[in-house]
Design an enzyme around this catalytic site. Structure first.
Site, PDB file in Angstrom:
ATOM      1  CE  LYS A 111      -4.046  -1.985   2.862  1.00 13.47           C
ATOM      2  NZ  LYS A 111      -5.329  -1.174   3.304  1.00 13.47           N
TER       3      LYS A 111
ATOM      4  CG  ASP B 277      -8.077   0.440   3.294  1.00 12.37           C
ATOM      5  OD1 ASP B 277      -8.840  -0.745   2.791  1.00 12.37           O
ATOM      6  OD2 ASP B 277      -6.677   0.601   3.803  1.00 12.37           O
TER       7      ASP B 277
ATOM      8  CB  ALA C 274      -5.150  -1.532   9.660  1.00 10.18           C
TER       9      ALA C 274
ATOM     10  CG  ASN D  17       0.617   0.870  20.032  1.00  8.08           C
ATOM     11  OD1 ASN D  17      -0.125  -0.129  19.359  1.00  8.08           O
ATOM     12  ND2 ASN D  17       1.784   0.943  18.322  1.00  8.08           N
TER      13      ASN D  17
ATOM     14  CB  THR E 104       5.538   0.307  20.362  1.00  6.94           C
ATOM     15  OG1 THR E 104       5.515  -0.972  20.505  1.00  6.94           O
ATOM     16  CG2 THR E 104       6.697   0.774  20.431  1.00  6.94           C
TER      17      THR E 104
HETATM   18  P1  ATR Z   1      -1.284  -3.105  11.082  1.00  7.38           P
HETATM   19  O1  ATR Z   1      -0.184  -2.379   9.968  1.00  7.38           O
HETATM   20  O2  ATR Z   1      -1.619  -4.028  10.202  1.00  7.38           O
HETATM   21  O3  ATR Z   1      -2.253  -2.458  11.537  1.00  7.38           O
HETATM   22  P2  ATR Z   1       1.124  -4.176  12.750  1.00  7.38           P
HETATM   23  O4  ATR Z   1       1.022  -2.431  11.578  1.00  7.38           O
HETATM   24  O5  ATR Z   1       1.830  -4.873  12.819  1.00  7.38           O
HETATM   25  O6  ATR Z   1      -0.663  -3.962  12.132  1.00  7.38           O
HETATM   26  O7  ATR Z   1       0.563  -3.238  13.823  1.00  7.38           O
HETATM   27  C1  ATR Z   1      -0.030  -4.548  14.474  1.00  7.38           C
HETATM   28  C2  ATR Z   1      -0.835  -3.408  16.160  1.00  7.38           C
HETATM   29  O8  ATR Z   1      -1.131  -4.086  16.681  1.00  7.38           O
HETATM   30  C3  ATR Z   1       0.147  -2.517  16.638  1.00  7.38           C
HETATM   31  O9  ATR Z   1      -0.466  -1.155  17.523  1.00  7.38           O
HETATM   32  C4  ATR Z   1       0.847  -3.444  17.974  1.00  7.38           C
HETATM   33  O10 ATR Z   1       1.524  -2.615  18.982  1.00  7.38           O
HETATM   34  P3  ATR Z   1       3.008  -1.874  18.575  1.00  7.38           P
HETATM   35  O11 ATR Z   1       2.953  -1.076  17.531  1.00  7.38           O
HETATM   36  O12 ATR Z   1       2.988  -2.231  19.932  1.00  7.38           O
HETATM   37  O13 ATR Z   1       3.525  -3.134  18.436  1.00  7.38           O
HETATM   38  C5  ATR Z   1      -0.815  -4.327  17.779  1.00  7.38           C
HETATM   39  N1  ATR Z   1      -0.227  -5.502  18.650  1.00  7.38           N
HETATM   40  C6  ATR Z   1       0.112  -6.305  18.328  1.00  7.38           C
HETATM   41  N2  ATR Z   1      -0.121  -7.938  19.197  1.00  7.38           N
HETATM   42  C7  ATR Z   1       0.069  -7.120  20.419  1.00  7.38           C
HETATM   43  C8  ATR Z   1      -0.217  -7.457  22.103  1.00  7.38           C
HETATM   44  N3  ATR Z   1       0.008  -8.607  21.681  1.00  7.38           N
HETATM   45  N4  ATR Z   1      -0.463  -6.688  22.353  1.00  7.38           N
HETATM   46  C9  ATR Z   1      -0.132  -5.393  22.400  1.00  7.38           C
HETATM   47  N5  ATR Z   1      -0.847  -5.223  20.858  1.00  7.38           N
HETATM   48  C10 ATR Z   1       0.065  -5.904  20.419  1.00  7.38           C
END
Ligand code: ATR
Length: 274
Positions: free
Chosen positions: A66, A102, A131, A151, A153
């Protein structure tokens, strides 16, 4: 001549878009097709360069292309510009145009069930990945004046605040308990709960007001752990499948010349085939 559109991703086999567009092509008796095309990241630029002379009138772009699609598209719409990502491509006057649908999909899904979401003003968004951007953009477009981004992070949430400005704020999960009390609309954009994973990472919903609306953009499973917890508390919920269905509408209209409808029958068809 048959009108052809594509969806490209890497991988692309999991995409539900061919089912969805195939349903509308049949419903409207269009002489057309919508095909998955798997393109590796290294080959994506070539794929875009060759589109002009291909059999396709346009198509969808999914993960991980994307952002690259945004870079290579000649003319981009305002949603794509704000999100830095393109998911829909079409030709106009010989030029490759692109936009991001989206955010439209997210809002149209909520409009279908609880259109009063537009007056809710205060939202909490869980997650700061790719997303989440479309969701935050939709909320700001709808006139929300406080969008709290929580978040794991925090730095990623902070970079979204830089992108979206002073209606947004960045927080860690430690703040979630307090922020829930100020939330009318809660949106999960993380992968927590997807296919049954990690649901223990979800924040507690106790503090949400009774009028709060809860939605998840994950739709596998349809009833995510977050939606289950919200329903258990007696809160209103909206699942994420409608966002997928609605985001497909503008592209179909561009390529095939008919604005298709998102109906209960389409929803059931997609659920039965999955
Ligand atoms: P996408 O582009 O589909 O949103 P991504 O960039 O991998 O996918 O983002 C996934 C999201 O889920 C992020 O906000 C991630 O948090 P981090 O930025 O801290 O990685 C969050 N996420 C995934 N697994 C998680 C978990 N076990 N606990 C808390 N947050 C989680």
């Amino acid at each position: 001549m048959m009108t052809k559109a594509f969806v490209t991703g890497w991988p692309v086999s999991h995409s539900k878009s061919p089912l969805l567009h195939g349903y509308w092509i049949k419903e409207h008796e269009i002489d057309g097709s919508y095909e998955p095309v798997a393109v590796e990241p290294e080959s994506f630029k070539t794929f875009i360069n060759e589109l002009q002379n291909s059999k396709f009138v346009g198509g969808n772009v999914t993960m991980p292309h994307k952002e690259a699609a945004f870079e290579y598209t000649e003319k981009t719409g305002s949603a794509a510009n704000k999100l830095g990502a393109v998911n829909t491509l079409w030709f106009e006057n010989g030029k490759l145009n692109g936009d991001n649908t989206d955010a439209y999909g997210f809002s149209a899904n909520l409009d279908d069930y609880h259109s009063e979401w537009r007056d809710m003003k205060q939202a909490l968004v869980l997650g700061a990945g790719g997303a989440s951007r479309a969701v935050i953009y939709s909320l700001i477009e709808a006139g929300f004046d406080q969008v709290h981004i929580v978040n794991r992070t925090v730095e990623r949430a902070q970079s979204l605040v830089e992108r979206f400005g002073d209606k947004t704020s960045a927080h860690s999960f430690n703040d979630a308990k307090f922020l829930m009390t100020q939330t009318n609309l809660l949106v999960n954009t993380t992968s927590i709960g997807m296919d049954g994973s990690q649901s223990s990472a979800l924040p507690n919903l106790e503090g949400l007001p009774d009028h709060a609306l809860v939605t998840d953009i994950v739709y596998t499973p349809l009833q995510t752990p977050l939606l289950e917890a919200a329903a258990h508390r007696g809160l209103r919920t909206i699942d994420g499948l409608g966002m997928l269905l609605h985001q497909a509408v503008p592209g179909f209209e561009k390529w095939f010349g008919v604005r298709p409808k998102v109906t209960g029958a389409l929803r059931n068809y997609i659920l039965e085939q999955s």
